[in-house]
Structures are given as structure tokens and as C-alpha cells.
Design an enzyme around this catalytic site. Structure first.
Site, PDB file in Angstrom:
ATOM      1  N   LYS A 155      55.741   5.482   5.415  1.00  0.00           N
ATOM      2  CA  LYS A 155      55.857   3.880   6.189  1.00  0.00           C
ATOM      3  C   LYS A 155      55.380   2.706   5.319  1.00  0.00           C
ATOM      4  CE  LYS A 155      54.929   5.692  10.704  1.00  0.00           C
ATOM      5  NZ  LYS A 155      53.682   5.893  11.791  1.00  0.00           N
ATOM      6  N   ILE A 156      54.586   3.114   4.396  1.00  0.00           N
ATOM      7  CA  ILE A 156      54.181   1.858   3.392  1.00  0.00           C
ATOM      8  C   ILE A 156      55.235   1.559   2.307  1.00  0.00           C
ATOM      9  CG2 ILE A 156      52.455   1.243   1.685  1.00  0.00           C
ATOM     10  CD1 ILE A 156      50.307   2.994   3.076  1.00  0.00           C
ATOM     11  N   THR A 231      48.976   1.083  -5.267  1.00  0.00           N
ATOM     12  CA  THR A 231      48.001   0.834  -4.278  1.00  0.00           C
ATOM     13  C   THR A 231      47.969   2.058  -3.251  1.00  0.00           C
ATOM     14  OG1 THR A 231      50.004  -0.066  -2.781  1.00  0.00           O
ATOM     15  CG2 THR A 231      48.564  -1.501  -4.003  1.00  0.00           C
ATOM     16  N   SER A 232      48.257   3.250  -3.834  1.00  0.00           N
ATOM     17  CA  SER A 232      48.360   4.283  -3.287  1.00  0.00           C
ATOM     18  C   SER A 232      46.848   5.306  -3.666  1.00  0.00           C
ATOM     19  CB  SER A 232      49.326   5.243  -3.636  1.00  0.00           C
ATOM     20  OG  SER A 232      49.286   6.574  -2.846  1.00  0.00           O
ATOM     21  N   ARG A 233      46.955   6.002  -4.667  1.00  0.00           N
ATOM     22  CA  ARG A 233      45.795   6.881  -5.243  1.00  0.00           C
ATOM     23  C   ARG A 233      45.522   6.895  -6.666  1.00  0.00           C
ATOM     24  NH1 ARG A 233      44.564   6.567  -0.900  1.00  0.00           N
ATOM     25  NH2 ARG A 233      44.214   7.952   0.809  1.00  0.00           N
ATOM     26  N   ASP A 257      45.235  -1.424  -7.268  1.00  0.00           N
ATOM     27  CA  ASP A 257      44.228  -1.672  -6.308  1.00  0.00           C
ATOM     28  C   ASP A 257      43.298  -0.298  -6.322  1.00  0.00           C
ATOM     29  OD1 ASP A 257      42.970  -2.622  -4.070  1.00  0.00           O
ATOM     30  OD2 ASP A 257      44.117  -1.324  -2.631  1.00  0.00           O
ATOM     31  N   GLU A 262      37.355   5.377  -9.459  1.00  0.00           N
ATOM     32  CA  GLU A 262      36.795   4.456  -8.493  1.00  0.00           C
ATOM     33  C   GLU A 262      35.749   5.382  -7.306  1.00  0.00           C
ATOM     34  OE1 GLU A 262      39.713   4.665  -4.919  1.00  0.00           O
ATOM     35  OE2 GLU A 262      40.299   3.278  -6.474  1.00  0.00           O
ATOM     36  N   HIS A 294      40.292  -1.389  -4.125  1.00  0.00           N
ATOM     37  CA  HIS A 294      40.978  -0.448  -2.836  1.00  0.00           C
ATOM     38  C   HIS A 294      40.876  -1.436  -1.709  1.00  0.00           C
ATOM     39  CE1 HIS A 294      41.409   3.930  -2.215  1.00  0.00           C
ATOM     40  NE2 HIS A 294      42.018   3.381  -1.091  1.00  0.00           N
ATOM     41  N   GLN A 295      41.400  -2.596  -1.587  1.00  0.00           N
ATOM     42  CA  GLN A 295      41.416  -3.455  -0.493  1.00  0.00           C
ATOM     43  C   GLN A 295      42.822  -3.551   0.107  1.00  0.00           C
ATOM     44  OE1 GLN A 295      40.370  -6.941  -2.938  1.00  0.00           O
ATOM     45  NE2 GLN A 295      41.703  -7.836  -1.573  1.00  0.00           N
ATOM     46  N   PHE A 297      44.099  -1.955   2.466  1.00  0.00           N
ATOM     47  CA  PHE A 297      44.119  -1.597   3.966  1.00  0.00           C
ATOM     48  C   PHE A 297      43.488  -2.952   4.680  1.00  0.00           C
ATOM     49  CE2 PHE A 297      39.948  -0.620   2.492  1.00  0.00           C
ATOM     50  CZ  PHE A 297      38.988  -0.931   3.579  1.00  0.00           C
TER      51      PHE A 297
END
Length: 328
Positions: A155-156, A231-233, A257, A262, A294-295, A297
Site C-alpha cells: 500500500k505504501i 522510509t521502511s526499515r 527516515d 535507531e 522515523h516520523q 507515520f
């Protein structure tokens, strides 16, 4: 039903407490401590615990939760690579997640990172604050008529592909399980994506197959001057190889991100601390690297969906109903 929330931030409390009156029978206690071996025992007397993507849910922690009588782990996020599912199965603990809280939130942040890294807007802001209106060091490239490579078309990834298409980009994609119903992108091999993309955006889950997907070999296959966004992992990228690629001028820009180191301090204020490793500082030292914490979301809509889905998961467990978001 009693749920212990670990690693609670003010926004968690705000969004969950807003919806909680609609779920009679569910009681929540919020604590600031994250879950690890030493704090797992705090779950004594609770039916479930709720954790986030940075929680330690390895075998020792899960076994301690089992000893304390916990029957359900609620992940208030989509990812669950930090959960030892073999141990949860052995202990009879169910795991539920939030699979699709807001794909657009993460995709929009991915494009924001790509634009910021490309056009150096973070640097331009600081320069203007210091009354420096010179343009040196701020040149970017057009995205229009360039090629965007999307790795992972869940979806992303689909949302990111649509955004890139809106910029007038050609969109190609790689996925182990292609979705033939998507008419706004073209599936290609990973090698073709790496060698032809001007912008590469990572949107695949963290699995043994995808760990360090971006490494010295795959970086060598990329076009010179590529823009890379993750922006995943963090574990999708082998950081030392990324740093080597940046030093070799392989990348025009990099937007991150998420990053490998982290987990120990994500969402924490470490400004007065000396970090145990230098990887993040090394990344931040490069003029063409943009990083956020990690923002992806972090929007009102996403947090509302996270709270609602998590409470729905808890309610289904409490009522003995079908749980649609179980992790197997």
C-alpha cells in the site's frame, strides 16, 4: 480486559484516550518505559501488552510475558520483524498489528525526504535564518521526466508510485510478488530498476531476504547521481556500504527516515548524550544526506487509525471474535 502500554509518548495517550470511551470493558495503563527483559515483569496481571516498532520482543521477553500471564501482544504499527513469532506460538501468545494505518502518510514523507535532499531545503532554511541568501550548494535536479524506482509495491509503495507519477515521472517497480492489477507502474527486474532509476524509494518489509538489500553490490549497479530514500526499515540498507557509496560520489542525495542503529534511542531526546556509536554522526556529516527520526507515520490521520485499529484488535480478542490482523 487490561492492557499495559509500553513506551508511551504524549501523543499515544492523547489519541488512545480520545477513543477509549467507545470501547467499554478495556482498561489501559500507560507507562514510559519500553519493554525489555527487565520491564516485562511489569505486565503481571495484564491480559495484553501494547508495543511499538522499537520494542524488544525477542524470545526472553516473550517467555517472561508468558510467565506473567499475557495472552496478546498488540503492535501499534505495521512492522513486526522485532517479534520472535516462533516463541509467541510456543507460548500461546497471539500477536496483532496495524497493517495499513495510513499508506499516504509514509509515502508523502518519502517524497518530502526526496525533495528536501534533492533541493537542499533544510540547508536553505538555515542559511536564510542567518541572512545568507546565496545559492551556492543548493542546486538540485528536476524530477519531471525522470525515472522513479519503487522497491516494494504494498500500500505504501503504491501510494509513493502515484505521487511520483503525479510529478511526471516514469514509474518502475520491483516486488517478489508483483500486483498485476496496477496500471500506473511497470514491473522490472531488480537489476534493471537499480541501473535505470534516478530516484529509488524503499517500501518493502524487513525479512531475511531483504536484509541489507542495499549493499556494495547493489549500489554499484545504480546510476551515478541516483537519489535514494528509505522510509521502511533501517536494516534494508547496509550502512557501511552506503557510507562508502556516498564517499565515492555515487549518490546525488540520500533521504533516510530509518537507519540501522535507531532502535536504542528512536523517539528519545539524545541531545545531551554521547551516542555509543558514530554511524549516525557520519551520515549527518555528509552535505547530501537528509535524516529524520522515523516520523513517516506521524500524522493526525495515521495516529487516529493506529489507535482505532489497535483497540478493535483488543476488542475482537476480548469478545472472542475473529481477529483480522493477526500475525502468523
Amino acid at each position: 480486559m487490561k492492557i499495559l502500554f509500553y513506551d508511551t509518548k504524549s501523543y499515544d495517550r492523547e489519541f488512545f484516550e480520545k477513543l477509549l470511551p467507545s470501547y467499554p470493558g478495556i482498561e489501559i495503563k500507560f507507562i514510559e518505559a519500553n519493554i525489555h527483559e527487565e520491564t516485562a515483569a511489569l505486565a503481571h496481571g495484564y491480559d495484553a501488552i501494547c508495543a511499538f516498532v522499537n520494542a524488544d520482543l525477542g524470545a526472553p521477553v516473550i517467555e517472561e510475558l508468558h510467565r506473567q500471564g499475557v495472552k496478546l501482544i498488540l503492535m501499534r504499527c505495521a512492522g513486526y520483524n522485532n517479534v520472535d513469532l516462533k516463541t509467541t506460538a510456543k507460548c500461546g501468545i497471539q500477536v496483532a498489528r496495524v497493517p495499513g494505518y495510513s499508506p499516504e502518510a509514509v509515502a508523502e514523507h518519502a517524497m518530502a525526504l526526496a525533495l528536501t535532499a534533492n533541493r537542499h531545503t533544510h540547508k536553505a532554511y538555515i542559511k536564510c535564518r542567518e541572512n545568507n541568501f546565496a545559492l551556492n550548494g543548493l542546486m538540485g535536479v528536476n524530477f519531471y521526466q525522470k525515472t522513479a524506482g519503487i522497491i516494494g509495491t504494498g500500500k505504501i509503495g503504491q501510494a509513493m508510485a502515484k505521487i511520483c507519477r503525479g510529478f511526471g515521472m516514469k514509474v518502475i517497480a520491483y516486488d517478489l510478488f508483483p500486483n498485476k492489477n496496477l496500471d500506473f507502474l511497470e514491473y522490472v527486474s531488480l537489476d534493471e530498476l537499480l541501473s535505470t532509476s534516478d530516484l529509488i524509494s524503499l517500501h518493502c518489509p524487513m525479512t531475511p531476504e531483504t536484509e541489507h538489500l542495499i549493499n556494495s553490490e547493489t549500489i554499484a549497479k545504480m546510476k551515478d547521481g541516483v537519489i535514494l530514500v528509505n522510509t521502511s526499515r533501517g536494516g534494508l540498507i547496509k550502512t557501511d556500504d552506503l557510507i562508502a557509496g556516498i564517499r565515492d560520489h555515487k549518490f546525488f542525495a540520500v533521504g533516510l527516515d530509518v537507519y540501522e542503529e535507531e532502535s536504542a534511542y528512536v523517539y528519545e531526546d539524545m541531545s545531551s548524550s554521547i551516542l555509543p556509536t558514530s554511524t549516525i554522526q557520519r551520515l549527518l556529516s555528509f552535505p547530501n544526506v537528509t535524516m529524520t527520526s522515523h516520523q513517516g507515520f506521524f500524522t493526525v490521520e495515521a495516529l487516529t487509525n493506529i489507535a482505532e485499529t489497535t483497540l478493535e484488535n483488543a476488542k475482537a480478542f476480548m469478545d472472542g471474535a475473529e481477529m483480522k490482523n493477526l500475525v502468523h
